[in-house]
Design an enzyme around this catalytic site. Structure first.
Site, short mmCIF file in Angstrom:
data_model
loop_
_atom_site.label_atom_id
_atom_site.label_comp_id
_atom_site.label_asym_id
_atom_site.label_seq_id
_atom_site.Cartn_x
_atom_site.Cartn_y
_atom_site.Cartn_z
N TYR A 526 -0.10 8.79 -5.07
CA TYR A 526 -0.46 11.10 -5.32
C TYR A 526 1.28 11.97 -5.44
O TYR A 526 0.87 12.88 -4.94
CB TYR A 526 -1.10 10.83 -3.88
N HIS A 527 2.03 11.61 -6.68
CA HIS A 527 2.94 11.55 -6.47
C HIS A 527 3.13 12.26 -7.83
O HIS A 527 4.37 12.30 -8.42
CB HIS A 527 3.92 11.15 -6.04
N PRO A 528 1.88 12.67 -8.59
CA PRO A 528 2.17 13.35 -10.80
C PRO A 528 3.31 14.64 -10.67
O PRO A 528 3.30 15.33 -9.38
CB PRO A 528 1.17 13.49 -11.07
#
Length: 603
Positions: A526-528
């Site tokens: 969940y780290h774009p």
């Protein structure tokens, strides 16, 4: 995971009395912020701190108070696939996510006041000092570690006693974070096992990131401390700040290369609001590039193919970077890990409602570690340790949240049931690839602002990435041989019990076996980031300059994770908040951290 009984509903209904009032919107504001997420809430707070400035923040989602799971730390998985989640999916992947439905990875993103800070696992991690120094070397003047550290400290209200006197931490800021220790495993097993392998115990937000770090999580008094709770709610009464929820931005209005306002749809009506000073895009690494491209700012060929007039030909949506992980389960015979029965018991719920303590008050992602080959370089791998065991009753949620192929559901449920039958509980170790060499893209599906964008993370396309990922697995498996792990019945054989039928024909524990598992069971962390990349004036990969202004367009900035030069070494929420803190100073042309900088100059 059904954690909440009727008694909890009564409690949280009380807390919803201060839901958002309906306000009459002005025709214009000095500053318009698109997106009330991790960055937008910070900006709204800081910019409206000047009573002479009017601020308008527009959010596609609704109030965080409408979902009682958001504030309960252990219940964070329940927020995924709710109306507070955009529920994005990647395009089909060629070399990763092969066990997912149509080979499409799940990409949860917050669609709610507070954005993804309401969906995440609340980990407060800044990244490596080497990350920011590299940004500065590559043309992002003013973004070295020495430059950004004061802005991290400014936000903080540290609640961890042993770190209260640390020069690297702050007190009295809006953002509270606390010790993530939830079970005895943190100190007695995870920390000791990492020490056995030669890693020190460290504050990963202190002098050195390398080693084992008990989790620091954005939790205050047993509740999630999201950016809406920390930064926006305390100032929503300001007369110069207006918030509009359930408002879907459709376009930035641009005249003569100057941003002059925005259009959005609310209650099936189109609204136009004019910006007197600046338009600020803070919709995140997926939606910010989408909004820019819909407005005519992006790769010209792509815009033309969607019938969008080109205003600025910029590499918007390029350079997408993300962290990926996989799940490795180890046995625990000490009855330490949390499970659904414990979490949903009346005793646990009553304790939480009465004292805001107990299992529900922690994420249970209670430890992290960072590994490097050279302390002069950023770490290449991260571990998370998750002290929660999945039972058969959670199979559906597990499968759906990760978008795993439904054909695998029966086998996964059987795996979980076999643990129950053998009276085995398990915790999860998550190896994470921190610096992928592959780059992905965000593209438009069409010129319709209500169509979800095309997300292509291009996971594991570069051959070096799968090698580094495999190194992480091998290092993680070494933990199974430590005395600390073996003291609770864990062994290196435990992870091989996972239901992975695509890899059954390969020799167990061989490199080929693990490469198969990594390509099939690939999950986003969940780290774009980096889709509106920051860079120097002459950098062809950059969308914004070091002041976060969009190149070639006046009065338009991007302020969120999309501007990161590269994805940092760790969880991205804290760096996103830092970026917004620094941006607010640049926009207001003030130096709010001068006194902090005088103390941190040599750290």
């Amino acid at each position: 995971m059904v954690l909440i009984l009727a008694v909890a509903v009564v409690y949280f209904t009380k807390k919803r009395n201060d839901t958002d009032e309906q306000i009459s919107l002005n025709s214009s504001y000095d500053y318009i912020i698109m997106g009330a997420g991790s960055a937008g809430c910070v900006l709204a707070n800081r910019l409206s701190g000047n009573p002479k400035s009017s601020v308008f923040i527009v959010e596609a989602g609704g109030s965080e108070l409408e979902n009682i799971n958001i504030s309960i730390p252990l219940s964070c998985s329940n927020v995924q696939l709710s109306k507070e989640d955009w529920m994005f999916r990647s395009v089909p992947q060629k070399k990763a996510c092969l066990a997912m439905r149509d080979k499409r990875c799940a990409w949860p993103r917050g669609r709610v006041l507070g954005g993804t800070s309401n969906l995440n696992f609340m980990q407060y991690v800044r990244g490596s000092r080497h990350d920011y120094d590299a940004w500065a070397r590559e043309g992002c003047t003013g973004w070295s570690f020495r430059d950004v550290l004061p802005y991290f400290i400014k936000s903080e209200n540290i609640q961890i006693p042993e770190l209260q006197k640390s020069e690297y931490h702050g007190k009295g800021g809006y953002l509270s974070f606390s010790d993530g220790t939830a079970t005895p495993l943190n100190k007695n097993v995870y920390a000791r096992a990492m020490e056995e392998l030669g890693y020190p115990i460290t504050d990963c937000n202190g002098k050195s990131q390398i080693g084992y770090c008990p989790s620091q999580e954005t939790v205050k008094n047993g509740e999630r401390c999201s950016t809406v709770k920390a930064f926006l709610r305390p100032v929503m009464g300001r007369k110069n700040l207006h918030v509009s929820t359930n408002s879907h931005v459709t376009k930035i209005l641009i005249n003569d290369k100057k941003a002059v306002g925005v259009t959005f749809v609310k209650d099936n009506r189109k609204h136009v609001i004019i910006a007197n000073k600046e338009v600020i895009v803070s919709a995140g690494a997926v939606s910010s590039p989408q909004i820019l491209m819909l407005s005519g700012i992006g790769p010209k060929d792509h815009l033309k193919s969607n019938g969008i007039p080109v205003i600025a030909d910029l590499p918007v949506g390029n350079n997408l970077q993300d962290h990926i992980m996989t799940f490795i389960d180890f046995h625990d015979n000490s009855s330490s890990v949390a499970n659904i029965a414990m979490a949903s018991s009346p005793l646990t719920i009553v304790k939480y409602l009465a004292t805001k303590s107990g299992s529900l008050s922690k994420s249970h992602l209670e430890g992290t570690a960072f590994l490097t080959d050279d302390e002069k370089l950023p770490p290449h791998l991260q571990f998370h340790f998750y002290s929660f065991t999945y039972g058969p009753e959670l199979t559906q949620q597990f499968i759906d949240n990760l978008n795993i192929d439904l054909k695998l559901q029966e086998g996964k449920e059987k795996e979980f049931q076999e643990r129950v039958d053998k009276n085995i509980e398990a915790f999860i170790m998550l190896p994470i690839l921190l610096h992928p060499k592959n780059k992905g893209t965000i593209r438009l599906q069409s010129d319709d602002p209500f169509d979800p964008p095309l997300i292509d993370p291009n996971y594991l396309d570069h051959p070096d990435d799968i090698k580094t990922f495999l190194r992480g697995v091998r290092e993680g498996l070494r933990l199974g041989n430590t005395k600390a792990f073996q003291s609770i019945g864990a062994s290196p054989q435990d992870p091989l019990e996972a239901y992975t039928p695509q890899c059954n024909d390969l020799q167990q524990d061989s490199d080929e076996y693990w490469l198969c598992r990594l390509r099939h069971y690939t999950y986003t962390v969940y780290h774009p980031t980096s889709t509106c990349r920051m860079g120097a004036k002459d950098d062809p990969t950059a969308v914004v300059n070091p002041e976060l202004r969009v190149r070639g367009i006046q009065n338009l900035r991007v302020v969120d994770a999309s501007v990161m030069r590269n994805v940092p070494s760790g969880n991205t929420n804290a760096p996103t908040i830092m970026i917004a803190e620094k941006a607010a100073d640049m926009i207001r042309n003030i130096d709010s951290v001068k006194s902090i900088r005088e103390k941190t100059g040599e750290l």
